[in-house]
Scaffold this motif. Structure first.
Motif, PDB file in Angstrom:
ATOM      1  N   ALA A   1     -14.954   1.058  -4.206  1.00 39.90           N
ATOM      2  CA  ALA A   1     -14.970   1.604  -5.563  1.00 39.90           C
ATOM      3  C   ALA A   1     -15.065   3.128  -5.467  1.00 39.90           C
ATOM      4  N   ILE A   2     -14.149   3.838  -6.116  1.00 38.10           N
ATOM      5  CA  ILE A   2     -14.158   5.302  -6.127  1.00 38.10           C
ATOM      6  C   ILE A   2     -14.828   5.756  -7.423  1.00 38.10           C
ATOM      7  N   ARG A   3     -15.965   6.456  -7.282  1.00 35.10           N
ATOM      8  CA  ARG A   3     -16.752   6.835  -8.453  1.00 35.10           C
ATOM      9  C   ARG A   3     -16.730   8.355  -8.645  1.00 35.10           C
ATOM     10  N   ASN A   4     -16.872   8.776  -9.884  1.00 36.08           N
ATOM     11  CA  ASN A   4     -16.894  10.212 -10.184  1.00 36.08           C
ATOM     12  C   ASN A   4     -18.321  10.748 -10.049  1.00 36.08           C
ATOM     13  N   GLU A   5     -18.521  12.017 -10.422  1.00 33.37           N
ATOM     14  CA  GLU A   5     -19.823  12.656 -10.259  1.00 33.37           C
ATOM     15  C   GLU A   5     -20.911  11.982 -11.083  1.00 33.37           C
ATOM     16  N   ASN A   6     -20.512  11.277 -12.141  1.00 34.74           N
ATOM     17  CA  ASN A   6     -21.479  10.590 -13.005  1.00 34.74           C
ATOM     18  C   ASN A   6     -21.758   9.151 -12.529  1.00 34.74           C
ATOM     19  N   GLY A   7     -21.151   8.780 -11.412  1.00 32.61           N
ATOM     20  CA  GLY A   7     -21.363   7.434 -10.895  1.00 32.61           C
ATOM     21  C   GLY A   7     -20.499   6.378 -11.550  1.00 32.61           C
ATOM     22  N   GLU A   8     -19.535   6.804 -12.376  1.00 32.17           N
ATOM     23  CA  GLU A   8     -18.658   5.849 -13.063  1.00 32.17           C
ATOM     24  C   GLU A   8     -17.456   5.532 -12.166  1.00 32.17           C
ATOM     25  N   THR A   9     -17.091   4.248 -12.109  1.00 34.80           N
ATOM     26  CA  THR A   9     -15.957   3.826 -11.289  1.00 34.80           C
ATOM     27  C   THR A   9     -14.651   4.248 -11.949  1.00 34.80           C
ATOM     28  N   GLU A  10     -13.850   5.007 -11.204  1.00 39.69           N
ATOM     29  CA  GLU A  10     -12.555   5.453 -11.715  1.00 39.69           C
ATOM     30  C   GLU A  10     -11.403   4.671 -11.093  1.00 39.69           C
ATOM     31  N   ASN A  11     -11.577   4.285  -9.852  1.00 42.80           N
ATOM     32  CA  ASN A  11     -10.505   3.570  -9.159  1.00 42.80           C
ATOM     33  C   ASN A  11     -11.096   2.606  -8.129  1.00 42.80           C
ATOM     34  N   TYR A  12     -10.268   1.659  -7.717  1.00 43.61           N
ATOM     35  CA  TYR A  12     -10.569   0.785  -6.593  1.00 43.61           C
ATOM     36  C   TYR A  12      -9.454   0.940  -5.562  1.00 43.61           C
ATOM     37  N   ILE A  13      -9.845   1.035  -4.285  1.00 45.85           N
ATOM     38  CA  ILE A  13      -8.873   1.109  -3.201  1.00 45.85           C
ATOM     39  C   ILE A  13      -9.048  -0.116  -2.314  1.00 45.85           C
ATOM     40  N   GLY A  14      -7.955  -0.835  -2.091  1.00 45.51           N
ATOM     41  CA  GLY A  14      -7.966  -1.997  -1.211  1.00 45.51           C
ATOM     42  C   GLY A  14      -7.075  -1.763  -0.003  1.00 45.51           C
ATOM     43  N   ILE A  15      -7.609  -1.986   1.196  1.00 45.70           N
ATOM     44  CA  ILE A  15      -6.836  -1.878   2.429  1.00 45.70           C
ATOM     45  C   ILE A  15      -6.889  -3.235   3.112  1.00 45.70           C
ATOM     46  N   PHE A  16      -5.719  -3.776   3.489  1.00 42.61           N
ATOM     47  CA  PHE A  16      -5.718  -5.109   4.088  1.00 42.61           C
ATOM     48  C   PHE A  16      -4.669  -5.198   5.191  1.00 42.61           C
ATOM     49  N   SER A  17      -4.918  -6.109   6.131  1.00 44.85           N
ATOM     50  CA  SER A  17      -3.970  -6.374   7.209  1.00 44.85           C
ATOM     51  C   SER A  17      -3.760  -7.878   7.317  1.00 44.85           C
ATOM     52  N   ASP A  18      -2.534  -8.262   7.636  1.00 46.12           N
ATOM     53  CA  ASP A  18      -2.177  -9.671   7.780  1.00 46.12           C
ATOM     54  C   ASP A  18      -2.637 -10.155   9.155  1.00 46.12           C
ATOM     55  N   VAL A  19      -3.624 -11.078   9.172  1.00 45.42           N
ATOM     56  CA  VAL A  19      -4.148 -11.587  10.442  1.00 45.42           C
ATOM     57  C   VAL A  19      -3.750 -13.049  10.661  1.00 45.42           C
ATOM     58  N   THR A  20      -2.733 -13.506   9.917  1.00 41.24           N
ATOM     59  CA  THR A  20      -2.301 -14.896  10.048  1.00 41.24           C
ATOM     60  C   THR A  20      -1.874 -15.207  11.469  1.00 41.24           C
ATOM     61  N   HIS A  21      -1.113 -14.295  12.081  1.00 43.66           N
ATOM     62  CA  HIS A  21      -0.606 -14.549  13.436  1.00 43.66           C
ATOM     63  C   HIS A  21      -1.744 -14.648  14.445  1.00 43.66           C
ATOM     64  N   GLN A  22      -2.856 -13.928  14.211  1.00 43.38           N
ATOM     65  CA  GLN A  22      -3.993 -14.027  15.127  1.00 43.38           C
ATOM     66  C   GLN A  22      -4.609 -15.418  15.070  1.00 43.38           C
ATOM     67  N   ARG A  23      -4.714 -15.949  13.843  1.00 48.30           N
ATOM     68  CA  ARG A  23      -5.242 -17.306  13.706  1.00 48.30           C
ATOM     69  C   ARG A  23      -4.294 -18.307  14.370  1.00 48.30           C
ATOM     70  N   LYS A  24      -2.974 -18.102  14.181  1.00 50.80           N
ATOM     71  CA  LYS A  24      -1.988 -19.006  14.779  1.00 50.80           C
ATOM     72  C   LYS A  24      -2.021 -18.911  16.300  1.00 50.80           C
ATOM     73  N   ASP A  25      -2.152 -17.687  16.828  1.00 45.47           N
ATOM     74  CA  ASP A  25      -2.204 -17.510  18.285  1.00 45.47           C
ATOM     75  C   ASP A  25      -3.388 -18.265  18.871  1.00 45.47           C
ATOM     76  N   ALA A  26      -4.544 -18.191  18.185  1.00 39.25           N
ATOM     77  CA  ALA A  26      -5.729 -18.890  18.675  1.00 39.25           C
ATOM     78  C   ALA A  26      -5.500 -20.404  18.672  1.00 39.25           C
ATOM     79  N   HIS A  27      -4.832 -20.886  17.593  1.00 40.66           N
ATOM     80  CA  HIS A  27      -4.539 -22.326  17.502  1.00 40.66           C
ATOM     81  C   HIS A  27      -3.551 -22.731  18.579  1.00 40.66           C
ATOM     82  N   ASP A  28      -2.485 -21.916  18.780  1.00 42.20           N
ATOM     83  CA  ASP A  28      -1.480 -22.227  19.793  1.00 42.20           C
ATOM     84  C   ASP A  28      -2.083 -22.231  21.188  1.00 42.20           C
ATOM     85  N   HIS A  29      -3.005 -21.292  21.442  1.00 41.59           N
ATOM     86  CA  HIS A  29      -3.634 -21.225  22.761  1.00 41.59           C
ATOM     87  C   HIS A  29      -4.425 -22.507  23.039  1.00 41.59           C
ATOM     88  N   ALA A  30      -5.162 -22.957  22.033  1.00 45.02           N
ATOM     89  CA  ALA A  30      -5.937 -24.192  22.186  1.00 45.02           C
ATOM     90  C   ALA A  30      -5.007 -25.389  22.377  1.00 45.02           C
TER      91      ALA A  30
END
Length: 608
Positions: free
Chosen positions: A401-430
């Motif tokens: 949550a990005i807040r201004n000087e008054n502590g009010e939320t002005e924006n939200y920033i989301g950062i994400f990465s696709d980790v599906t292949h990591q889960r699949k690799d672990a399953h394939d290895h097993a």
């Protein structure tokens, strides 16, 4: 951290001092710490105090029994591995133990080999999950550090003001021993790099304040960094001049990330470890974002406070980025967001991010996420979302949550990465560890595990099982005449046919070469076994069309039955093998039982 990842603590609970002494000695090769309690009440108290990785307990003890203790432990920790000692005679006790979450069972007296077969998988599972959790935590911490860095750089008109604190935060998140930044300069017509920031856990480190690319034999690194490539390796992969540099830094492995300002190579960010523990590709991609943030901060020092500049910073990252307003409506996404989700900017701008919802998570999940985001200003975790094409994928998401000087939320920033292949690799290895790569059938490892489990189950509940050994009679001439590729196709066709005529619960194993072993559990009667054997023999009557050649294989089949022929996995396999060879010596394409007179089986009682 590396030391912690390989440490194991085991709690042993038994009122018999001889038993606890024996177990303590046997656990020497598996555990670093063994804690002993003489009853369930003390065992529960020690569990709360030490939080061991594995619990080994007797059932009948004074003050509090083993199962009652297990029930209390499961309320505290759903994932700790628990094994109990039992003689396998009381079915109700076993069922209750399974219901309350017991993972494994031991029988007394303890035999070293069998003990190892039970305890080793428990130890391996604990360490593997801890390693995965550690790596995911590291990725999660790096993402959080990146978010904080971008946010704090936005708050300062001079990026250098925030540099020291943010680099220390990043160093901790990445679990490294050294981090430094060098800025390029031209000196006497030659390119050099001057140290701008450096911190190292080793007080004896003597890092150069200035590096001369040519004189210090770093021209190969220079060319790679100029092209925007990273340098990553350990001390043993470099020549003597570079080894000398790493020794001065007191590090064993080094990652160097180029920093670009206004599309020109400005300098580099270095991250080192005193152990040979190189960062993986995912972490390198995330740390490349840090170099991009620093470059963008330098390039846009005067107006870095604007939200627009925040989006420019994130355009360089391999992770998806979305920015929303205070009403949670999307106002910006980067190219990686488009690449991961399939949604173009014009399709999502102005909309709620819930359009990515997969439907897998319930309302409680999202309520908890928003509660933490509201209270703490950030949330991180694994979430399953849906792409535009309907494909389900797993992502690691960091929300701020990005807040201004008054502590009010002005924006939200989301950062994400696709980790599906990591889960699949672990399953394939097993999967590859327990299956034959050619036919997809179970391999010997999985067969032995299931056979041992089947015998234990049959012994406890008075059941019968059968082991069937099959060998293709004329397979070698096919290999010699038509080649190994044709032979492989025959093996796959036989495997597919076996799967089609047997039950799903039957285990089919490619034992080796042209040998197959089948485990039939819950054997109802001798007639039932004969029906299965006839179905298998019928395979030899089928023609296989391989590369235009119509081929046929015969099959010699041998069978053994528990408990009539043997009480051990090795014994049942040996009996079935001997029966198969008797079938082969009787003219091939025959069925034989270990007992020369199959009526012996009919004379016994089979439990349905």
């Amino acid at each position: 951290m590396e030391y912690y990842l390989h440490q194991l603590t085991v709690l042993v609970v038994d009122d018999d001092r001889i038993t606890t002494a024996i177990l303590t000695r046997m656990l020497d090769r598996y555990a670093d710490h063994v804690i002993v309690a003489s009853n369930g009440e003390d065992g529960l108290a020690l569990f709360k105090e030490h939080r061991p990785d594995i619990v080994l307990s007797d059932i009948n003890m004074p003050r509090m029994g083993g199962l009652e203790m297990v029930e209390q432990i499961r309320k505290i920790d759903e994932h700790v591995k628990i094994a109990i000692f039992t003689n396998f005679e009381n079915r109700d006790t076993l069922l209750k133990a399974i219901q309350i979450g017991v993972n494994q069972f031991f029988s007394k007296p303890f035999e070293a080999k069998l003990f190892g077969q039970v305890i080793q998988p428990l130890c391996d599972d604990v360490l593997e999950k801890r390693q995965i959790r550690s790596e995911l935590d590291r990725q999660q911490n790096i993402l959080h550090a990146i978010n904080e860095m971008a946010h704090h750089f936005l708050q300062h008109s001079d990026w250098m003001t925030a540099l020291s604190s943010e680099m220390l935060r990043l160093k901790k998140a990445a679990d490294t021993s050294a981090i430094f930044i060098y800025q390029n300069h031209i000196k006497s017509g030659e390119l050099t790099a001057k140290q701008l920031f450096a911190v190292n856990d080793n007080n004896d480190a003597r890092a150069r304040k200035q590096i001369h690319y040519r004189k210090h034999h770093l021209m190969r690194w220079k060319k790679r960094l100029e092209r925007g490539e990273v340098v990553n390796g350990n001390i043993y992969s470099y020549d003597k001049s570079k080894q000398k540099l790493l020794k001065a830094f007191r590090i064993e492995c080094l990652l160097i990330l180029p920093i670009f300002v206004n599309q020109e190579w400005w300098g580099f960010l270095g991250i080192g470890n005193r152990t040979d523990n190189q960062l993986n590709t995912t972490n390198i991609e995330m740390l490349s974002t840090v170099a991009s943030i620093i470059g963008s901060a330098i390039n846009n020092q005067r107006n870095i406070h604007s939200l627009e500049m925040s989006s420019i910073v994130f355009e360089h990252t391999m992770d998806g980025v979305l920015i929303t307003n205070a009403d949670n409506r999307i106002i910006h996404v980067n190219d990686s967001f488009v690449n991961i989700t399939g949604y173009r900017p014009e399709e999502v701008i102005g909309k709620d991010p819930k359009l990515l919802k997969s439907g897998i998570h319930n309302r409680h999940f999202y309520d908890q996420m928003w509660d933490k985001l509201t209270v703490n200003g950030y949330w991180q975790g694994e979430i399953t979302n849906r792409k535009k094409n309907g494909e389900i994928y797993i992502e690691w998401l960091s929300l701020n949550a990005i807040r201004n000087e008054n502590g009010e939320t002005e924006n939200y920033i989301g950062i994400f990465s696709d980790v599906t292949h990591q889960r699949k690799d672990a399953h394939d290895h097993a999967y590859l560890a327990t299956h034959d790569p050619l036919t997809g059938l179970s391999n010997r490892l999985l067969l032995n595990d299931r056979l041992e489990h089947a015998i234990n189950h049959a012994q406890r509940f008075n059941k019968c099982i059968a082991v069937i050994f099959c060998d293709l009679d004329n397979f070698k001439p096919i290999n010699d005449t038509y080649g190994h590729s044709t032979g492989d196709e025959i093996l796959k066709s036989v495997a597919d046919t076996m799967k089609s005529v047997l039950r799903k619960e039957d285990t089919i194993c490619r034992f080796g070469g042209d040998e197959f072993v089948i485990l039939v559990e819950e054997l109802k009667s001798f007639d039932f076994l004969e029906t299965i054997l006839q179905k298998l023999q019928h395979i030899s009557k089928n023609d296989f069309l391989i590369e235009g050649n119509q081929l046929q294989v015969a099959m010699s089949i041998g069978a053994s039955v528990y408990p009539n022929d043997s009480h051990t996995p090795e014994g049942l396999l040996k009996c079935a093998d001997e029966a198969m060879y008797r079938a082969k010596h009787s003219g091939k394409n025959q069925i034989a039982y270990y007992q020369s007179d199959p009526m012996i089986y009919c004379a016994n009682t089979y439990i349905i």
